[in-house]
Scaffold this motif. Structure first.
Motif, PDB file in Angstrom:
ATOM      1  N   THR A  77       0.896   7.595  -1.635  1.00  0.00           N
ATOM      2  CA  THR A  77       1.469   6.545  -0.796  1.00  0.00           C
ATOM      3  C   THR A  77       0.435   5.870   0.085  1.00  0.00           C
ATOM      4  OG1 THR A  77       3.595   7.702  -0.763  1.00  0.00           O
ATOM      5  CG2 THR A  77       3.242   6.013   0.917  1.00  0.00           C
ATOM      6  N   ALA A  78      -0.327   6.659   0.823  1.00  0.00           N
ATOM      7  CA  ALA A  78      -1.324   6.090   1.739  1.00  0.00           C
ATOM      8  C   ALA A  78      -2.395   5.319   0.984  1.00  0.00           C
ATOM      9  CB  ALA A  78      -1.955   7.200   2.577  1.00  0.00           C
ATOM     10  N   LEU A  79      -2.797   5.836  -0.190  1.00  0.00           N
ATOM     11  CA  LEU A  79      -3.842   5.175  -0.969  1.00  0.00           C
ATOM     12  C   LEU A  79      -3.339   3.856  -1.542  1.00  0.00           C
ATOM     13  CD1 LEU A  79      -6.638   5.160  -2.188  1.00  0.00           C
ATOM     14  CD2 LEU A  79      -5.793   6.616  -4.055  1.00  0.00           C
ATOM     15  N   ILE A  80      -2.113   3.840  -2.052  1.00  0.00           N
ATOM     16  CA  ILE A  80      -1.541   2.597  -2.582  1.00  0.00           C
ATOM     17  C   ILE A  80      -1.468   1.543  -1.483  1.00  0.00           C
ATOM     18  CG2 ILE A  80       0.601   1.542  -3.434  1.00  0.00           C
ATOM     19  CD1 ILE A  80       1.048   4.159  -5.040  1.00  0.00           C
ATOM     20  N   ASN A  81      -1.025   1.938  -0.288  1.00  0.00           N
ATOM     21  CA  ASN A  81      -0.966   1.004   0.842  1.00  0.00           C
ATOM     22  C   ASN A  81      -2.350   0.483   1.193  1.00  0.00           C
ATOM     23  OD1 ASN A  81       1.795   1.287   1.054  1.00  0.00           O
ATOM     24  ND2 ASN A  81       1.689   2.890   2.602  1.00  0.00           N
ATOM     25  N   LEU A  82      -3.338   1.356   1.135  1.00  0.00           N
ATOM     26  CA  LEU A  82      -4.715   0.953   1.446  1.00  0.00           C
ATOM     27  C   LEU A  82      -5.180  -0.150   0.505  1.00  0.00           C
ATOM     28  CD1 LEU A  82      -7.521   1.324   2.785  1.00  0.00           C
ATOM     29  CD2 LEU A  82      -7.960   3.146   1.134  1.00  0.00           C
ATOM     30  N   GLY A 110      -4.307  -8.944   6.589  1.00  0.00           N
ATOM     31  CA  GLY A 110      -4.583  -8.008   5.502  1.00  0.00           C
ATOM     32  C   GLY A 110      -5.633  -6.985   5.865  1.00  0.00           C
ATOM     33  N   PHE A 111      -6.673  -7.439   6.544  1.00  0.00           N
ATOM     34  CA  PHE A 111      -7.741  -6.524   6.951  1.00  0.00           C
ATOM     35  C   PHE A 111      -7.201  -5.485   7.925  1.00  0.00           C
ATOM     36  CE2 PHE A 111     -11.551  -5.496   9.582  1.00  0.00           C
ATOM     37  CZ  PHE A 111     -12.288  -4.893   8.572  1.00  0.00           C
ATOM     38  N   GLN A 112      -6.315  -5.927   8.817  1.00  0.00           N
ATOM     39  CA  GLN A 112      -5.681  -4.978   9.736  1.00  0.00           C
ATOM     40  C   GLN A 112      -4.872  -3.949   8.956  1.00  0.00           C
ATOM     41  OE1 GLN A 112      -3.386  -6.673  13.010  1.00  0.00           O
ATOM     42  NE2 GLN A 112      -1.908  -5.006  12.850  1.00  0.00           N
ATOM     43  N   GLY A 113      -4.126  -4.424   7.950  1.00  0.00           N
ATOM     44  CA  GLY A 113      -3.347  -3.505   7.126  1.00  0.00           C
ATOM     45  C   GLY A 113      -4.217  -2.507   6.395  1.00  0.00           C
ATOM     46  N   VAL A 114      -5.374  -2.978   5.914  1.00  0.00           N
ATOM     47  CA  VAL A 114      -6.306  -2.093   5.209  1.00  0.00           C
ATOM     48  C   VAL A 114      -6.825  -1.008   6.145  1.00  0.00           C
ATOM     49  CG1 VAL A 114      -8.603  -1.973   4.157  1.00  0.00           C
ATOM     50  CG2 VAL A 114      -7.005  -3.752   3.456  1.00  0.00           C
ATOM     51  N   ILE A 115      -7.228  -1.411   7.343  1.00  0.00           N
ATOM     52  CA  ILE A 115      -7.779  -0.433   8.280  1.00  0.00           C
ATOM     53  C   ILE A 115      -6.696   0.532   8.747  1.00  0.00           C
ATOM     54  CG2 ILE A 115      -8.998  -0.108  10.455  1.00  0.00           C
ATOM     55  CD1 ILE A 115     -10.656  -1.365   8.227  1.00  0.00           C
ATOM     56  N   PHE A 116      -5.467   0.017   8.956  1.00  0.00           N
ATOM     57  CA  PHE A 116      -4.360   0.907   9.274  1.00  0.00           C
ATOM     58  C   PHE A 116      -4.171   1.932   8.162  1.00  0.00           C
ATOM     59  CE2 PHE A 116      -2.546  -1.689  12.739  1.00  0.00           C
ATOM     60  CZ  PHE A 116      -2.091  -0.665  13.554  1.00  0.00           C
ATOM     61  N   SER A 117      -4.179   1.445   6.933  1.00  0.00           N
ATOM     62  CA  SER A 117      -4.008   2.347   5.796  1.00  0.00           C
ATOM     63  C   SER A 117      -5.174   3.313   5.677  1.00  0.00           C
ATOM     64  CB  SER A 117      -3.862   1.540   4.504  1.00  0.00           C
ATOM     65  OG  SER A 117      -2.681   0.772   4.528  1.00  0.00           O
ATOM     66  N   LEU A 118      -6.397   2.838   6.006  1.00  0.00           N
ATOM     67  CA  LEU A 118      -7.552   3.712   5.970  1.00  0.00           C
ATOM     68  C   LEU A 118      -7.393   4.855   6.965  1.00  0.00           C
ATOM     69  CD1 LEU A 118     -10.389   4.354   4.944  1.00  0.00           C
ATOM     70  CD2 LEU A 118     -11.302   2.821   6.710  1.00  0.00           C
ATOM     71  N   SER A 119      -6.880   4.516   8.150  1.00  0.00           N
ATOM     72  CA  SER A 119      -6.653   5.573   9.133  1.00  0.00           C
ATOM     73  C   SER A 119      -5.578   6.532   8.635  1.00  0.00           C
ATOM     74  CB  SER A 119      -6.252   4.971  10.491  1.00  0.00           C
ATOM     75  OG  SER A 119      -4.966   4.388  10.440  1.00  0.00           O
ATOM     76  N   ASN A 120      -4.570   5.986   7.926  1.00  0.00           N
ATOM     77  CA  ASN A 120      -3.528   6.851   7.368  1.00  0.00           C
ATOM     78  C   ASN A 120      -4.056   7.708   6.219  1.00  0.00           C
ATOM     79  OD1 ASN A 120      -1.545   5.986   9.147  1.00  0.00           O
ATOM     80  ND2 ASN A 120      -0.888   4.305   7.826  1.00  0.00           N
ATOM     81  N   VAL A 121      -5.025   7.150   5.467  1.00  0.00           N
ATOM     82  CA  VAL A 121      -5.670   7.945   4.410  1.00  0.00           C
ATOM     83  C   VAL A 121      -6.419   9.119   5.024  1.00  0.00           C
ATOM     84  CG1 VAL A 121      -7.532   7.929   2.702  1.00  0.00           C
ATOM     85  CG2 VAL A 121      -5.822   6.118   2.684  1.00  0.00           C
ATOM     86  N   VAL A 122      -7.115   8.865   6.153  1.00  0.00           N
ATOM     87  CA  VAL A 122      -7.831   9.935   6.847  1.00  0.00           C
ATOM     88  C   VAL A 122      -6.832  10.988   7.333  1.00  0.00           C
ATOM     89  CG1 VAL A 122      -9.226  10.499   8.874  1.00  0.00           C
ATOM     90  CG2 VAL A 122      -9.754   8.467   7.529  1.00  0.00           C
ATOM     91  N   ILE A 123      -5.699  10.514   7.868  1.00  0.00           N
ATOM     92  CA  ILE A 123      -4.667  11.445   8.322  1.00  0.00           C
ATOM     93  C   ILE A 123      -4.080  12.216   7.148  1.00  0.00           C
ATOM     94  CG2 ILE A 123      -2.358  11.579   9.360  1.00  0.00           C
ATOM     95  CD1 ILE A 123      -3.219   9.247  11.180  1.00  0.00           C
ATOM     96  N   GLN A 124      -3.837  11.513   6.016  1.00  0.00           N
ATOM     97  CA  GLN A 124      -3.332  12.188   4.821  1.00  0.00           C
ATOM     98  C   GLN A 124      -4.325  13.237   4.333  1.00  0.00           C
ATOM     99  OE1 GLN A 124      -0.238  11.654   2.986  1.00  0.00           O
ATOM    100  NE2 GLN A 124      -0.956  13.586   2.137  1.00  0.00           N
ATOM    101  N   SER A 125      -5.607  12.904   4.401  1.00  0.00           N
ATOM    102  CA  SER A 125      -6.648  13.856   3.995  1.00  0.00           C
ATOM    103  C   SER A 125      -6.627  15.087   4.896  1.00  0.00           C
ATOM    104  CB  SER A 125      -8.028  13.183   4.061  1.00  0.00           C
ATOM    105  OG  SER A 125      -8.086  12.076   3.193  1.00  0.00           O
ATOM    106  N   SER A 126      -6.356  14.863   6.185  1.00  0.00           N
ATOM    107  CA  SER A 126      -6.271  15.990   7.117  1.00  0.00           C
ATOM    108  C   SER A 126      -5.049  16.846   6.817  1.00  0.00           C
ATOM    109  CB  SER A 126      -6.204  15.474   8.562  1.00  0.00           C
ATOM    110  OG  SER A 126      -7.345  14.692   8.875  1.00  0.00           O
ATOM    111  N   VAL A 127      -3.925  16.198   6.484  1.00  0.00           N
ATOM    112  CA  VAL A 127      -2.709  16.937   6.116  1.00  0.00           C
ATOM    113  C   VAL A 127      -2.938  17.733   4.833  1.00  0.00           C
ATOM    114  CG1 VAL A 127      -0.302  16.691   5.368  1.00  0.00           C
ATOM    115  CG2 VAL A 127      -1.154  15.322   7.279  1.00  0.00           C
ATOM    116  N   ASN A 128      -3.695  17.154   3.893  1.00  0.00           N
ATOM    117  CA  ASN A 128      -3.961  17.817   2.612  1.00  0.00           C
ATOM    118  C   ASN A 128      -4.652  19.172   2.783  1.00  0.00           C
ATOM    119  OD1 ASN A 128      -2.805  15.693   1.233  1.00  0.00           O
ATOM    120  ND2 ASN A 128      -4.746  14.751   0.635  1.00  0.00           N
ATOM    121  N   LEU A 129      -5.323  19.352   3.920  1.00  0.00           N
ATOM    122  CA  LEU A 129      -6.039  20.603   4.167  1.00  0.00           C
ATOM    123  C   LEU A 129      -5.095  21.793   4.325  1.00  0.00           C
ATOM    124  CD1 LEU A 129      -8.683  19.326   6.774  1.00  0.00           C
ATOM    125  CD2 LEU A 129      -9.076  19.802   4.343  1.00  0.00           C
ATOM    126  N   PHE A 130      -3.801  21.517   4.590  1.00  0.00           N
ATOM    127  CA  PHE A 130      -2.865  22.591   4.895  1.00  0.00           C
ATOM    128  C   PHE A 130      -2.017  23.034   3.702  1.00  0.00           C
ATOM    129  CE2 PHE A 130      -3.839  20.401   8.871  1.00  0.00           C
ATOM    130  CZ  PHE A 130      -4.227  21.471   9.668  1.00  0.00           C
TER     131      PHE A 130
END
Length: 461
Positions: free
Chosen positions: A59-64, A248-268
């Motif tokens: 989800t986060a990657l598709i949004n990115l 669009g650039f704002q949306g990309v950066i928002f999604s990038l931050s969500n990708v980082v958060i998703q990556s952090s969640v993936n650790l668990f």
């Protein structure tokens, strides 16, 4: 003469007309989100938790990857609404044809990126090894439908510009029914797992794209799409880029931050990932409902700017903020109240349900803050300020989230999923304060502009 599906946003009661405009848009957004929800529910029920995590982790990657181009559709909406409000059919027609051609090129570019780099991008997100294979398959097939998705988004943005939110709702309902039916056929009957849900989504998106193109081609006046006139108009392209690229650039950066958060969640681990995916999907229904008021604020403000009805601008923003607060508060707490039952739709696993509830307790209770943030951005973009809210959002929301993950989350005693989730409300509060300050500054500039136009009526705004 105003057509029955168009809406005059420049006169009459703002709240009533905003609700008439927004409710079909809200239902359309919910139906669009149901595409992904149907994917997650079907794989969770018929293909297991690993397949559920594979679909949800995308989800986060598709949004990115899509938000940059969807942001450009916002630029098309703003420009088209302004020309429509100003009564400029020729300029509106140039905007329509430039935007629809841009949608095709955007879709082709996204398809190439998604197919070629799917696995590498998922690896960068620290996707669990047991999920990587099916997640890659889902992403590649899903991106085959990107051109259709872009055509629908740009086409519906143009229809919103003239006040039409009802027909896009009908088109999405048709494609949504097809999506659900194909999900069940491909996964439950043919046992195609994640490949089946991705293929069903791509097919249904193609249906919605065909319907919206057919609608535009059968229009009259400036909003009509004539295939032989598809070409880039330099001025309209520049206008779309000026508003849409920052969005669009704002949306990309928002999604990038969500990708980082998703990556952090993936650790668990897979259970937390699956619970997080289900909770995120539920949040999506609340978010798109609130985001509908962001889109309506943009359209209303843009039309009134084109018609030079400056006295209605702040009233539009206040109505949008009031509506999004009530919507976010009501849906957020309702979702929290029935959280376990709703999460149970996605997975019968009690551990997955508890993991999802944990995220919902933190996010849902104050989710209206996110909606308020978006409506403030919509008011500024409708006036014509797109770079300013982009910068504020990037620093106030994305920057703080990334800084939070890089610092607070890496402290041993705070290295837990709670810290990850808390990055959202912290960023919403700070960004909202900054947006209010920005609007006060912009409103003062607009007042000065009004005074100048009053003193020099022949001077072009």
């Amino acid at each position: 003469m105003e057509k029955h599906y168009e809406l005059d946003m420049c006169s009459g009661p703002i709240l009533k007309k905003m609700l008439i405009f927004t409710l079909p848009l809200m239902l359309s957004s919910v139906l669009q989100l149901l595409f992904n929800a149907a994917d997650i529910v079907v794989v969770g029920r018929f293909a297991g938790d690993t397949a559920l995590a594979a679909v949800g982790s995308n989800t986060a990657l598709i949004n990115l990857l899509t938000n940059l181009f969807i942001g450009l559709s916002i630029g098309a909406n703003v420009l088209a609404a302004r020309h429509y409000g100003a009564g400029e059919p020729t300029e509106l027609s140039k905007t329509v044809h430039t935007a629809m051609l841009l949608s095709v090129f955007s879709g082709i570019a996204l398809t190439a990126i998604g197919i070629i780099f799917a696995k590498q991008l998922l690896i960068l997100m620290k996707t669990p090894e047991e999920v990587l294979g099916p997640a890659s398959t889902y992403l590649r097939i899903y991106f085959l439908g990107m051109t259709s998705l872009m055509i629908y988004n740009f086409g519906s943005a143009l229809l919103r510009a003239v006040g039409d939110t009802r027909r896009p709702l009908v088109y999405l309902f048709c494609s949504g029914v097809i999506n659900v039916a194909l999900n069940i056929l491909f996964v439950a009957v043919f046992k195609m797992s994640v490949a089946g849900v991705a293929l069903a989504t791509a097919i249904s998106e193609t249906v919605s794209a065909v319907l919206v193109v057919r609608c535009l081609m059968h229009e009259t006046g400036g909003i009509q799409l004539i295939p032989s006139e598809l070409r880039f108009d330099k001025k309209k392209f520049a206008g779309i880029i000026r508003v849409g690229l920052p969005a669009g650039f704002q949306g990309v950066i928002f999604s990038l931050s969500n990708v980082v958060i998703q990556s952090s969640v993936n650790l668990f681990g897979p259970v937390i990932v699956a619970g997080n995916s289900a909770a995120q999907n539920l949040e999506g229904f609340v978010y798109v409902s609130m985001n509908s008021f962001y889109q309506s604020t943009i359209s209303f403000t843009s039309q009134n700017m084109g018609a030079k009805k400056y006295d209605r601008i702040t009233k539009i923003l206040v109505c949008g903020l009031a509506c999004v607060f009530v919507t976010g508060l009501t849906l957020g707490w309702t979702g929290l109240l029935f959280g376990r039952q709703l999460l149970g739709i996605y997975s019968p696993n009690t551990e997955v349900i508890e993991a999802g509830m944990y995220r919902m307790r933190i996010i849902f209770s104050i989710y209206y803050l996110c909606g308020i943030m978006d409506v403030m951005v919509g008011g500024l973009r409708g006036i014509g300020y797109s770079v300013m809210p982009m910068i504020v959002s990037l620093i106030g929301a994305c920057g703080i989230r990334l800084l939070w993950i890089a610092t607070v989350f890496n402290i041993d005693s705070f290295h837990n999923v709670t810290t990850v989730y808390l990055s959202y409300p912290v960023s919403w509060i700070i960004t909202n304060i900054a947006h209010v300050v920005c609007y006060i500054i912009v409103r003062k500039k607009l007042t000065k502009r009004i005074n100048t136009e009053t003193a020099c009526p022949d001077r072009e705004a």
